[in-house]
Scaffold this motif. Structure first.
Motif, mmCIF file in Angstrom:
data_model
loop_
_atom_site.group_PDB
_atom_site.id
_atom_site.type_symbol
_atom_site.label_atom_id
_atom_site.label_comp_id
_atom_site.label_asym_id
_atom_site.label_seq_id
_atom_site.Cartn_x
_atom_site.Cartn_y
_atom_site.Cartn_z
ATOM 1 N N ILE A 128 1.148 -1.736 -0.074
ATOM 2 C CA ILE A 128 0.202 0.036 -0.289
ATOM 3 C C ILE A 128 0.710 1.344 -0.286
ATOM 4 C CG2 ILE A 128 -1.857 1.215 1.059
ATOM 5 C CD1 ILE A 128 -2.455 -1.428 3.014
ATOM 6 N N SER A 170 -4.375 6.428 0.996
ATOM 7 C CA SER A 170 -4.183 5.573 0.601
ATOM 8 C C SER A 170 -3.818 4.764 -0.737
ATOM 9 C CB SER A 170 -3.991 4.116 1.360
ATOM 10 O OG SER A 170 -3.962 4.701 2.457
ATOM 11 N N SER A 171 -2.837 3.844 -1.639
ATOM 12 C CA SER A 171 -3.678 3.259 -3.301
ATOM 13 C C SER A 171 -2.484 2.052 -2.910
ATOM 14 C CB SER A 171 -3.362 4.346 -3.908
ATOM 15 O OG SER A 171 -1.903 4.544 -3.946
ATOM 16 N N TYR A 203 -5.230 2.661 6.438
ATOM 17 C CA TYR A 203 -5.035 2.534 5.629
ATOM 18 C C TYR A 203 -5.202 0.737 5.275
ATOM 19 C CZ TYR A 203 -0.759 0.999 7.592
ATOM 20 O OH TYR A 203 0.779 0.810 8.435
ATOM 21 N N LEU A 219 -8.204 -0.542 3.372
ATOM 22 C CA LEU A 219 -8.825 -0.420 1.352
ATOM 23 C C LEU A 219 -8.751 -2.239 1.590
ATOM 24 C CD1 LEU A 219 -8.453 1.134 -0.566
ATOM 25 C CD2 LEU A 219 -6.234 1.339 -1.275
ATOM 26 N N SER A 273 -12.036 -3.623 -0.256
ATOM 27 C CA SER A 273 -12.187 -3.739 -1.827
ATOM 28 C C SER A 273 -11.127 -3.975 -2.294
ATOM 29 C CB SER A 273 -12.512 -2.176 -1.591
ATOM 30 O OG SER A 273 -13.810 -1.000 -1.588
ATOM 31 N N THR A 274 -9.756 -4.174 -2.166
ATOM 32 C CA THR A 274 -8.999 -4.763 -3.295
ATOM 33 C C THR A 274 -8.193 -5.978 -3.069
ATOM 34 O OG1 THR A 274 -7.313 -3.147 -1.504
ATOM 35 C CG2 THR A 274 -8.733 -2.442 -3.633
ATOM 36 N N GLY A 330 -6.946 0.570 -6.245
ATOM 37 C CA GLY A 330 -7.718 0.787 -5.736
ATOM 38 C C GLY A 330 -7.207 2.198 -4.402
ATOM 39 N N GLY A 369 -8.045 4.236 -1.482
ATOM 40 C CA GLY A 369 -8.849 4.861 0.005
ATOM 41 C C GLY A 369 -8.917 6.210 0.581
ATOM 42 N N GLU A 374 -14.849 7.412 4.829
ATOM 43 C CA GLU A 374 -14.320 7.275 4.526
ATOM 44 C C GLU A 374 -14.945 6.950 2.699
ATOM 45 O OE1 GLU A 374 -12.848 2.373 4.804
ATOM 46 O OE2 GLU A 374 -12.976 3.312 6.446
ATOM 47 N N GLU A 384 -13.842 4.925 -0.790
ATOM 48 C CA GLU A 384 -13.359 3.399 -1.638
ATOM 49 C C GLU A 384 -13.152 3.940 -3.000
ATOM 50 O OE1 GLU A 384 -13.037 -0.078 0.757
ATOM 51 O OE2 GLU A 384 -11.363 0.575 2.159
#
Length: 369
Positions: free
Chosen positions: A208, A220-221, A275, A278, A281-282, A309, A311, A346, A348
């Motif tokens: 992340i 965060s990605s 973080y 996330l 979803s991912t 994704g 967040g 949040e 996402e």
């Protein structure tokens, strides 16, 4: 090996806020009852508890009451008294143990732990008295960050030293406690990984990338924008540290990535992190379910990245912008928490990362580079 605990048991959760809220909610979906120890009567985590308790995480009386009602217990961060827990709880009640708290509560002991594993960390030295600072700066150089050894004291207790004038100011402000002076990197990327451990089983999540603004997480990605070799190295480090830690549950590792490609281990955290949300979803499973599965003796699934994704944590100052985005972003997933804390919810977003970042930056409020 952690004993198997079936639905219907009671899980004691130490700590309040969003992490305890999410932990209790997930436990309920897994068929468990919860007793939550939170510091204030208005803490949002108590809204999800079957049995709410009010008290600090080092309150012996409250912890004893929690222990008496719990089949198994867990903590949501390192801000808990491990000595009291070890005294009050049986080994089967506290499968995570308390050893990890020794490492994660003290910056110096954390550095020693990482040093012993030959991890690459930023140069550091210990500071006890004002007179130590000059010698420490001679060793570390400028810029350097002075931090209390005890964690959880807030960034307002940290000082960035860039010039001799900063050193003089630090000497005047230095309190009667030990400090760590650590080299300070500029223009770095910050990346992290969530790791779940149960016995000899270790599961490592996707890397992340985190974006901060004045020490506050703003996004965060996944996937992280790093070289594939960096991801391989992060996973190697995560497995090595996981094998060394006497711990059951989820924990996170944070890293600095310098512009020249050098990777430094920054920190170890027990329990879930903001973080880490996330992952839901991912990777199709939440960090909270992974943690609970570990401490309940349930098997851990393999972790695979399903979608890229981003967040975004939402705070009160974001609400006007959020209300606009809700009405025009059908693909953004919004979640909100009960009133009571600074963190209100949040966002996402999954899909193509470039398109996501362009869409976020176009809002004029949220920015992710």
């Amino acid at each position: 090996m952690t004993q198997f605990i079936s639905p219907g048991a009671t899980i004691g959760i130490i700590g309040g806020g969003v992490s305890a809220f999410r932990m209790a909610d997930t436990a309920s979906l897994m068929g468990m009852r919860t007793v939550v120890l939170a510091p204030t009567q208005t803490d949002i985590a108590l809204e999800k508890a079957d049995i709410p308790l009010v008290g600090k995480s080092d309150d012996r009386t409250a912890l004893k009451e929690l222990t008496q009602m719990s089949t198994v217990m867990t903590f949501t961060d390192e801000n808990v008294d491990g000595a009291i827990l070890a005294e009050l709880a049986t080994a089967s009640q506290l499968p995570s143990g308390s050893d990890i708290l020794t490492v994660t509560q003290d910056r110096y002991l954390e550095k020693v732990f990482l040093d012993d594993l030959n991890m690459n960390i930023l140069p550091y030295t210990q500071v006890i008295t004002p007179g130590d600072i000059n010698e420490a700066i001679d060793t570390i150089g400028y810029p350097a960050l002075l931090k209390p050894i005890q964690k959880g004291m807030g960034v307002d207790q940290q000082l960035l030293l860039s010039t001799p004038d900063d050193v003089d100011r630090a000497k005047q402000l230095l309190q009667q406690r030990p400090y760590i002076l650590e080299a300070y990197l500029q223009n770095i990327k910050e990346v992290a990984v969530m790791v779940a451990k149960a016995g000899t089983t270790i599961r490592i999540g996707p890397v992340i990338q985190n974006y901060f603004d004045h020490h506050q997480l703003k996004a965060s990605s996944v996937r992280a924008d790093v070289d594939p070799a960096v991801i391989v190295e992060i996973r190697r480090i995560a497995e090595k540290i996981a094998k060394k830690l006497d711990y059951t549950g989820i924990f996170s590792l944070e890293f600095f990535l310098a512009t020249n490609g050098t990777l430094y281990v920054k920190r170890v955290y027990p329990g879930p992190k903001l973080y880490g949300h996330l992952m839901q979803s991912t990777s199709d499973i939440s960090e909270y379910e992974l943690h609970l599965r570990a401490i309940l003796g349930w098997p851990l699934p393999e972790l695979e990245l399903a979608e890229d994704g981003v967040g975004i944590p939402l705070r009160r100052k974001d609400m006007d912008a959020v209300l606009t985005q809700i009405q025009i972003k059908p693909d953004w997933r919004f979640a909100f928490y009960p009133n009571g804390g600074e963190l209100v919810g949040e966002i996402e977003i999954v899909g193509d990362l470039k398109a996501i970042k362009d869409s976020i930056n176009a809002t004029g409020h949220f920015v992710i580079q």
